[in-house]
Design an enzyme around this catalytic site. Structure first.
Site, mmCIF file in Angstrom:
data_model
loop_
_atom_site.group_PDB
_atom_site.id
_atom_site.type_symbol
_atom_site.label_atom_id
_atom_site.label_comp_id
_atom_site.label_asym_id
_atom_site.label_seq_id
_atom_site.Cartn_x
_atom_site.Cartn_y
_atom_site.Cartn_z
ATOM 1 N N SER A 163 0.808 -1.214 0.000
ATOM 2 C CA SER A 163 0.000 0.000 0.000
ATOM 3 C C SER A 163 0.847 1.273 0.000
ATOM 4 C CB SER A 163 -0.942 0.012 1.208
ATOM 5 O OG SER A 163 -0.217 0.225 2.400
ATOM 6 N N LYS B 201 1.034 4.666 7.001
ATOM 7 C CA LYS B 201 0.408 5.472 5.953
ATOM 8 C C LYS B 201 0.916 6.907 6.036
ATOM 9 C CE LYS B 201 -2.564 2.332 4.385
ATOM 10 N NZ LYS B 201 -1.763 1.243 5.018
#
Lengths: 197, 197
Positions: B117, B154
């Site tokens: 990701s 993230k």
DNA sequence: TTGATTAGTGTACGTTCGTACACTAAAATG
DNA sequence: CATTTTAGTGTACGAACGTACACTAATCAA
């Protein structure tokens, strides 16, 4: 059966000492460190730690740490509810990253990645690659090659019985390099970057 | 003036020995290692390396490496014609990986990247991220957040006055995370990987 | 409570280590 | 070519280190 085993606790102290001094102490100083009054106690402890695989002896019988000695809890996801602390357990003394990335210091050097030709394997511009200086590389290795007086980082591949250098950037449409003369300078054994400002 | 100084060469051998055994050897074994016939020679060499800042003594007078002992040269590309050696061997600067990646050991921990990701910023599955444990992060920082009992890496962004977590993978089509409750565990300050088999 | 088991104590001893010191060898400078 | 300077040799010695061994202390299981 017997006495409670305080070895893990004692190992922790030894690991802290090693982190500070990068050295396994003598039995005497280890005894002082652990509050033992007889250095034989330290010798016995060390014997147990050897059996457990935390310490080993060098060819000249001196004490040295094993890889297991440096094992630290890494943060593990998933985490138990509300217990992020437990999963991380921030080690006050970290294994030296140098130890992880540099195996033969004398032939190891660093190099900065220029451009985005290796971006598909996660080598971004500005990243630092750890290189081991040697001519022999295997197909599939990421290598540092000398091309037209430039040091280039590419993947070594074999094409029709000849070696070639392959960029790793599908989007960028870089060509595979098939130089007449090519000199492998080093093999890339690791890479890192810092996000620090 | 005097004899040629082979100390750098000898230091290299010592550094390799240390990388293998995680231990500075005794004067005797160091002499054997370097081909000296008198261990006094090793003692003198060590004295010079102490003055040069590569070695130091622990409180109990045992020999230990200093941070400088772990410094590596950084190669500079482009290279002058036919002189790749010079670019590497006469480096502009020497750096220690630890110093580069870990500034505050006590709050630093490591974490392994799962999934792709964050692949657009060069964080591949299996990469290790260096994290500094703290709650305060800035917009744009790559952070470790606790989400539904999972640790997630993230990018921290701001959307309409609210914080959110943005994956970095255009191809993968991961959604921006906008949780009601989100806890920042750490800020990612670096990353590294090893290509060693 | 007793017995088994293992951690730590105390002392002694041979070996290895580090250091000191006088000496030799090899290079650079003038 | 002589001088100066520094690297390495060879030997000797005290101190520290590791090891051995007999003994004590603490815990658990029966």
């Amino acid at each position: 059966m017997a006495r409670p085993n305080r070895d893990p606790e004692h190992l922790a102290v030894l690991q802290d000492y090693y982190a500070r001094h990068r050295l396994i102490p003598s039995y005497s100083t280890l005894s002082t460190l652990l509050g033992f009054r007889a250095k034989t106690a330290a010798a016995r402890l060390v014997g147990r730690l050897e059996v457990a695989g935390y310490l080993k002896r060098t060819p000249d019988r001196r004490l040295a740490p094993t890889p297991r000695f440096f094992e630290r809890p890494r943060a593990i996801a998933p985490v138990r509810a509300g217990m992020p602390e437990a999963a991380i357990d921030a080690p006050a003394d970290m294994e030296s990253l140098d130890a992880l990335l540099v195996r033969r210091p004398s032939i190891t050097f660093l190099m900065t990645i220029k451009g985005d030709s290796m971006i598909d394997v996660g080598l971004m511009p500005g990243d630092t690659v750890v290189c081991e200086r040697r001519q022999l590389a295997e197909v599939g290795d990421i290598v540092v090659a000398l091309l037209a007086d430039e040091l280039t980082v590419k993947t070594l591949i074999r094409e029709n019985g000849r070696f070639a250098l392959k960029p790793e950037n599908k989007a960028g449409d870089y060509p595979v390099l098939r130089p007449d003369a090519m000199q492998i300078i080093a093999v890339v054994t690791g890479s890192f970057r810092s996000y620090r400002r």
